[in-house]
Design an enzyme around this catalytic site. Structure first.
Site, mmCIF file in Angstrom:
data_model
loop_
_atom_site.group_PDB
_atom_site.id
_atom_site.type_symbol
_atom_site.label_atom_id
_atom_site.label_comp_id
_atom_site.label_asym_id
_atom_site.label_seq_id
_atom_site.Cartn_x
_atom_site.Cartn_y
_atom_site.Cartn_z
ATOM 1 N N ALA A 153 0.969 -1.092 0.010
ATOM 2 C CA ALA A 153 0.049 0.161 -0.005
ATOM 3 C C ALA A 153 0.954 1.302 0.022
ATOM 4 O O ALA A 153 0.712 2.193 0.684
ATOM 5 C CB ALA A 153 -0.993 0.174 1.281
ATOM 6 N N PRO A 210 13.876 -2.158 -3.204
ATOM 7 C CA PRO A 210 15.078 -1.196 -3.344
ATOM 8 C C PRO A 210 16.521 -1.837 -3.723
ATOM 9 O O PRO A 210 16.809 -2.998 -3.732
ATOM 10 C CB PRO A 210 15.141 -0.905 -1.721
ATOM 11 N N GLU A 258 4.149 0.271 -13.867
ATOM 12 C CA GLU A 258 3.421 1.716 -13.589
ATOM 13 C C GLU A 258 4.371 2.748 -13.869
ATOM 14 O O GLU A 258 5.311 2.945 -13.756
ATOM 15 C CB GLU A 258 3.167 1.825 -12.030
ATOM 16 N N PHE A 259 3.571 3.638 -14.746
ATOM 17 C CA PHE A 259 4.321 5.021 -15.297
ATOM 18 C C PHE A 259 4.137 6.342 -14.602
ATOM 19 O O PHE A 259 4.373 7.383 -15.042
ATOM 20 C CB PHE A 259 4.346 4.947 -16.656
ATOM 21 N N GLU A 284 5.211 10.654 -9.132
ATOM 22 C CA GLU A 284 4.568 11.185 -8.057
ATOM 23 C C GLU A 284 4.287 12.907 -8.257
ATOM 24 O O GLU A 284 4.951 13.484 -8.791
ATOM 25 C CB GLU A 284 5.653 11.155 -6.717
ATOM 26 N N LEU A 286 12.191 -0.090 -17.450
ATOM 27 C CA LEU A 286 13.604 0.262 -17.272
ATOM 28 C C LEU A 286 14.155 1.403 -18.220
ATOM 29 O O LEU A 286 14.647 2.238 -17.930
ATOM 30 C CB LEU A 286 14.505 -0.860 -17.143
ATOM 31 N N GLY A 303 20.025 18.220 -9.870
ATOM 32 C CA GLY A 303 20.189 16.803 -9.863
ATOM 33 C C GLY A 303 18.704 16.063 -9.591
ATOM 34 O O GLY A 303 18.006 16.665 -8.861
ATOM 35 N N CYS A 329 13.033 5.883 -8.140
ATOM 36 C CA CYS A 329 12.953 5.082 -9.292
ATOM 37 C C CYS A 329 14.181 5.594 -10.308
ATOM 38 O O CYS A 329 14.791 4.473 -10.788
ATOM 39 C CB CYS A 329 11.728 5.526 -10.123
ATOM 40 N N PHE A 386 11.647 15.341 -3.315
ATOM 41 C CA PHE A 386 12.566 15.151 -4.453
ATOM 42 C C PHE A 386 12.168 15.628 -5.543
ATOM 43 O O PHE A 386 12.727 16.248 -6.424
ATOM 44 C CB PHE A 386 12.702 13.507 -4.826
HETATM 45 C C1 UDX Z 1 7.066 1.212 -5.886
HETATM 46 C C2 UDX Z 1 7.311 0.159 -6.844
HETATM 47 O O1 UDX Z 1 6.738 -1.093 -6.327
HETATM 48 C C3 UDX Z 1 9.017 -0.125 -6.949
HETATM 49 O O2 UDX Z 1 9.265 -1.201 -7.529
HETATM 50 C C4 UDX Z 1 9.249 1.199 -7.558
HETATM 51 O O3 UDX Z 1 10.510 1.075 -8.235
HETATM 52 C C5 UDX Z 1 8.835 2.162 -6.922
HETATM 53 O O4 UDX Z 1 7.650 2.424 -6.449
HETATM 54 P P1 UDX Z 1 6.572 2.037 -3.914
HETATM 55 O O5 UDX Z 1 4.984 1.803 -3.958
HETATM 56 O O6 UDX Z 1 6.960 3.348 -3.943
HETATM 57 O O7 UDX Z 1 7.283 0.899 -4.625
HETATM 58 O O8 UDX Z 1 7.315 1.467 -2.390
HETATM 59 P P2 UDX Z 1 6.598 1.844 -0.949
HETATM 60 O O9 UDX Z 1 6.132 3.209 -0.738
HETATM 61 O O10 UDX Z 1 7.633 1.697 0.045
HETATM 62 O O11 UDX Z 1 5.533 0.778 -0.621
HETATM 63 C C6 UDX Z 1 5.767 -0.694 -0.627
HETATM 64 C C7 UDX Z 1 4.960 -1.417 0.331
HETATM 65 O O12 UDX Z 1 4.591 -2.533 0.374
HETATM 66 C C8 UDX Z 1 5.155 -0.603 1.973
HETATM 67 O O13 UDX Z 1 3.871 -0.261 2.356
HETATM 68 C C9 UDX Z 1 5.587 -1.938 2.607
HETATM 69 O O14 UDX Z 1 5.135 -2.147 3.848
HETATM 70 C C10 UDX Z 1 4.682 -3.003 1.607
HETATM 71 N N1 UDX Z 1 5.327 -4.378 1.728
HETATM 72 C C11 UDX Z 1 6.519 -4.777 1.709
HETATM 73 C C12 UDX Z 1 4.375 -5.476 2.264
HETATM 74 O O15 UDX Z 1 3.233 -5.183 2.329
HETATM 75 N N2 UDX Z 1 5.043 -6.764 1.914
HETATM 76 C C13 UDX Z 1 6.241 -6.967 1.833
HETATM 77 O O16 UDX Z 1 6.531 -8.086 2.180
HETATM 78 C C14 UDX Z 1 7.004 -6.021 1.430
HETATM 79 C C1 UDX Z 2 9.383 8.489 -12.259
HETATM 80 C C2 UDX Z 2 9.039 8.607 -13.894
HETATM 81 O O1 UDX Z 2 8.625 9.813 -14.383
HETATM 82 C C3 UDX Z 2 7.723 7.809 -13.957
HETATM 83 O O2 UDX Z 2 7.039 7.614 -15.034
HETATM 84 C C4 UDX Z 2 7.972 6.434 -13.403
HETATM 85 O O3 UDX Z 2 6.764 5.666 -13.085
HETATM 86 C C5 UDX Z 2 8.548 6.484 -11.908
HETATM 87 O O4 UDX Z 2 9.732 7.527 -11.831
HETATM 88 P P1 UDX Z 2 9.190 10.369 -10.375
HETATM 89 O O5 UDX Z 2 10.184 9.723 -9.982
HETATM 90 O O6 UDX Z 2 7.982 10.266 -9.487
HETATM 91 O O7 UDX Z 2 8.640 9.407 -11.800
HETATM 92 O O8 UDX Z 2 9.037 11.853 -10.789
HETATM 93 P P2 UDX Z 2 9.515 12.750 -11.958
HETATM 94 O O9 UDX Z 2 8.736 13.867 -12.584
HETATM 95 O O10 UDX Z 2 10.086 11.881 -13.266
HETATM 96 O O11 UDX Z 2 10.835 13.298 -11.501
HETATM 97 C C6 UDX Z 2 12.032 12.768 -11.027
HETATM 98 C C7 UDX Z 2 13.257 13.572 -10.576
HETATM 99 O O12 UDX Z 2 13.747 14.245 -11.736
HETATM 100 C C8 UDX Z 2 12.868 14.681 -9.641
HETATM 101 O O13 UDX Z 2 13.665 14.808 -8.568
HETATM 102 C C9 UDX Z 2 12.720 15.742 -10.634
HETATM 103 O O14 UDX Z 2 12.724 16.943 -9.887
HETATM 104 C C10 UDX Z 2 13.928 15.672 -11.546
HETATM 105 N N1 UDX Z 2 13.545 16.264 -12.757
HETATM 106 C C11 UDX Z 2 12.400 16.070 -13.779
HETATM 107 C C12 UDX Z 2 14.469 17.301 -13.149
HETATM 108 O O15 UDX Z 2 15.531 17.721 -12.530
HETATM 109 N N2 UDX Z 2 14.391 17.829 -14.497
HETATM 110 C C13 UDX Z 2 13.277 17.538 -15.451
HETATM 111 O O16 UDX Z 2 13.148 18.505 -16.338
HETATM 112 C C14 UDX Z 2 12.492 16.724 -14.972
#
Ligand code: UDX
Ligand code: UDX
Length: 479
Positions: free
Chosen positions: A11, A93, A162-163, A166, A222, A272, A277, A339
Site C-alpha cells: 500500500a 530497493p 506503472e508509469f 509522484e 527500465l 540533480g 526510481c 525530491f
Molecule cells: C514502488 C514499486 O513497487 C517499486 O518497484 C518502484 O520502483 C517504486 O515504486 P513504492 O510503492 O514506491 O514502490 O514503495 P513503498 O511506498 O515503499 O510501498 C511498498 C509497500 O509494500 C510498503 O507499504 C510495505 O510495507 C509493503 N510491503 C513490503 C508489504 O506489504 N509486504 C512485503 O513483503 C514488503
Molecule cells: C519517474 C517517472 O517519471 C515515472 O514515469 C516512473 O513511473 C517513476 O519514475 P518520479 O520519480 O515520481 O517518476 O518523478 P519525475 O517527475 O520523473 O521526477 C524525477 C526527478 O527528476 C525529480 O527529482 C525531478 O525534480 C527531476 N527532474 C525532472 C528534473 O530535474 N528535470 C526535469 O526536467 C524533470
C-alpha cells in the site's frame, strides 16, 4: 475470466494510488489493498483521511471509494484467497549488501509475496508484477508459484509496469500515455492479458493499451526511466558548459526542445534528479548489462548516474566557493527536502546529498519543507552513508515550520525543491532578515533572478553565470 476481485500487495506510493483509481473507475470490481505494516493501513483507513502519502487529489478519490469497493487491510491471506487478480506492488530497493550491492534490486519482498500467494491461493489467479523488477523476474515468480501449486489451481504471471510520476499520480493514472501489459505468448497468457486489459478499458481507450511479451514489458519500464533520467543528465551536462561560457541553459533547452523530434519535456536543469526510481532503475539496467556481459552498454548507462552525482557535487561546490570558500559554522537555509514538488517523498532527494556535502564542511542547516515531516528529514540525514555520526546531525540541523523563520539570520538560502510557494515569498522581507552579503542559490531556477539581484541578493543558479563581474571575477572562456 471477468475480474471481479482485485488484491494489491503493498500500500505504498504505487499500490495505493493505482488501486484507488481502479476502484474509482470500476465500481463493480472490489479492490483490497493489503500491507504488512499495520501503521500504514491504519493511515489509509483513518477517519480524518490522514493518508500515509501526499498526492494532489488522492484524498478526494479515496473518500469517494473507501468502504464502497475499496478496502485497506492487513489480512493479506483472505485478500489473496478471494482475489481473481493480484498486483504485487511491494518495494524493490537497491541492494545494500551482498552480490550486486549498490546496483542490483533487492527482490526479497517480491519473493516473499510470491511465496505467500503460492501458499494461500486455492483457485486460479492472475498475478501481476506492478513493482519495477529486472528483466525475467516474472519467470522467477512463475517458478515459485508453480513449485507450490495445488491441484486444480493455476497461475498466470503478467508484467504491468506503472508509469505514474509522484505529484501527478492521480492525473497520470486517469489519463496515462499508455498502459503496458506483458504476458506469455500462449493462449492462457493471451487470455490473462485480455482480462487485465478489460479492467483498464473501463476508462482507457483500447488503442492506448499495449500488449507485448513479458520481457519487452519488463525492459520497457527500465528503458523508459533510463531515457528520462538520461535527458536530465544531458541537460545538466549542458548546464556545466553554460556556467563556464555564459550561455543560459534555459535558452539552450528551449532551442533544443522546439525540435519536434526532441520535444520540450524533461529538459529542466536542476541540482540533480532524485526519487525512488531513476537511480534505482538505471542501476538495475547497468547490473543487467554487466550480467549479460555487455560492459560497454553498462558503462554507457552508468554515466547517467555519474553525471547526476557530479551535478549535486558541482552545486554544493558553487555554494561553498561563493561563500568565500568556507561554510564552517555558517548558517544556511535549505528550502525543500522532497525530491520534487507536490510530494512528501524524500527517497534519493538531491537535498539529502546537498545537506551531506554542507554538513561535511561544518555548516549549520535550517531546513524547511511544506510536506515532509521533521522525523523523515532527520532519519534521511542520519543514514550511515550520509552522516556517520547521528549526534552531528542533531548539532548541525534545525527544522522549521516557516520559510521565513528558517532563513532569518542565515548567510544563505538554497532552493532545493521547486514548491510553488517558494516563488511568491516576500524576498525583500527575507533579504532584510538575513546576514549580509545575503546569498541565494536557486537549484531549481524558479526565482526571478534579476529581481533578486535588484533587492541586493548575490544570486547563483544552475546553468547560468549570474555574477559576470561579481565576487567570482568571471572571465568568459574563449576557445
Ligand atoms: C514502488 C514499486 O513497487 C517499486 O518497484 C518502484 O520502483 C517504486 O515504486 P513504492 O510503492 O514506491 O514502490 O514503495 P513503498 O511506498 O515503499 O510501498 C511498498 C509497500 O509494500 C510498503 O507499504 C510495505 O510495507 C509493503 N510491503 C513490503 C508489504 O506489504 N509486504 C512485503 O513483503 C514488503
Ligand atoms: C519517474 C517517472 O517519471 C515515472 O514515469 C516512473 O513511473 C517513476 O519514475 P518520479 O520519480 O515520481 O517518476 O518523478 P519525475 O517527475 O520523473 O521526477 C524525477 C526527478 O527528476 C525529480 O527529482 C525531478 O525534480 C527531476 N527532474 C525532472 C528534473 O530535474 N528535470 C526535469 O526536467 C524533470
Amino acid at each position: 475470466m471477468v475480474i471481479k476481485k482485485v488484491c494489491c500487495i503493498g500500500a505504498g506510493y504505487v499500490g495505493g494510488p493505482t488501486c484507488t483509481v481502479i476502484a474509482y473507475k470500476c465500481p463493480e470490481v472490489t479492490v483490497t489493498v493489503v500491507d504488512l505494516s499495520q501503521e500504514r493501513i491504519d493511515q489509509w483507513n483513518s477517519e480524518d483521511f490522514n493518508l500515509p502519502i501526499y498526492e494532489p487529489s488522492l484524498v478526494e478519490v479515496v473518500k469517494e471509494c473507501r468502504g464502497r469497493n475499496l478496502f485497506f487491510s492487513t489480512d493479506i491471506d483472505t485478500a489473496i484467497q478471494e482475489a481473481d487478480l493480484i498486483f504485487i506492488s511491494v518495494n524493490t530497493p537497491t541492494k545494500t549488501f551482498g552480490l550486486g550491492k549498490g546496483r542490483a534490486p533487492d527482490l526479497k519482498y517480491i519473493e516473499n509475496a510470491s511465496r505467500r500467494i503460492a501458499k494461500i491461493a486455492d483457485t486460479d489467479k492472475i498475478v501481476v508484477e506492478k513493482s519495477t523488477v529486472p528483466v525475467r523476474a516474472a519467470e522467477s515468480i512463475q517458478r515459485i508459484l508453480q513449485a507450490n501449486n495445488k491441484p486444480g489451481c493455476s497461475f498466470e504471471v503478467l508484467s504491468n509496469p506503472e508509469f505514474l510520476a509522484e505529484g501527478t499520480a492521480i492525473r497520470d493514472l486517469l489519463n496515462p500515455d499508455r498502459v503496458l501489459i506483458g504476458g506469455d505468448e500462449t493462449p492462457r497468457g493471451r487470455r490473462a492479458m485480455e482480462d487485465l486489459a478489460c479492467v483498464y478499458e473501463n476508462w482507457i481507450p483500447r488503442k492506448k493499451i499495449i500488449l507485448t511479451n513479458t520481457w519487452s514489458s519488463e525492459l520497457s519500464k527500465l528503458a523508459g526511466n533510463a531515457f528520462l533520467a538520461q535527458r536530465i543528465s544531458s541537460i545538466n551536462a549542458m548546464s556545466a558548459i553554460c556556467e563556464a561560457t555564459g550561455a543560459d541553459v534555459a535558452e539552450v533547452a528551449h532551442a533544443v526542445g522546439t525540435d519536434s523530434r526532441i520535444g520540450p519535456k524533461f529538459l529542466q536543469a536542476s541540482l540533480g534528479f532524485g526519487g525512488s526510481c531513476f537511480q534505482k532503475d538505471v542501476l538495475n539496467l547497468v547490473y543487467l548489462c554487466e550480467a549479460l556481459n555487455l560492459p560497454e552498454v553498462a558503462a554507457y548507462w552508468h554515466q547517467v548516474i555519474a553525471m547526476n552525482d557530479l551535478q549535486r557535487r558541482r552545486f554544493a561546490n558553487k555554494i561553498i566557493s561563493s561563500l568565500f570558500n568556507t561554510v564552517t559554522d555558517k548558517k544556511i537555509a535549505i528550502l525543500g527536502f522532497a525530491f520534487k514538488k507536490d510530494t512528501g517523498d524524500t527517497r534519493e532527494s538531491s537535498s539529502i546529498y546537498l545537506c551531506k556535502f554542507l554538513m561535511e564542511e561544518g555548516a549549520h542547516l535550517n531546513i524547511y519543507d511544506p510536506q515532509v515531516v521533521p522525523q523523515q528529514i532527520l532519519s534521511e540525514l542520519k543514514y550511515p552513508s550520509i552522516c556517520d555520526d547521528p549526534k552531528k546531525v542533531d548539532r548541525l540541523v534545525t527544522i522549521f515550520k516557516s520559510p521565513y523563520e528558517a532563513i532569518k539570520d542565515t548567510h544563505a538560502f538554497v532552493i532545493c525543491t521547486e514548491w510553488d510557494e517558494f516563488v511568491t515569498l516576500d524576498y525583500q522581507t527575507i533579504y532584510n532578515s538575513m546576514l549580509k552579503p545575503a546569498f541565494a542559490f536557486d537549484g531549481r531556477r524558479v526565482l526571478d533572478h534579476d529581481n533578486m539581484q535588484q533587492i541586493g541578493f548575490h544570486i547563483e543558479t544552475v546553468g547560468k553565470r549570474r555574477n559576470m563581474k561579481g565576487l567570482n571575477g568571471y572571465t568568459p572562456v574563449t576557445p
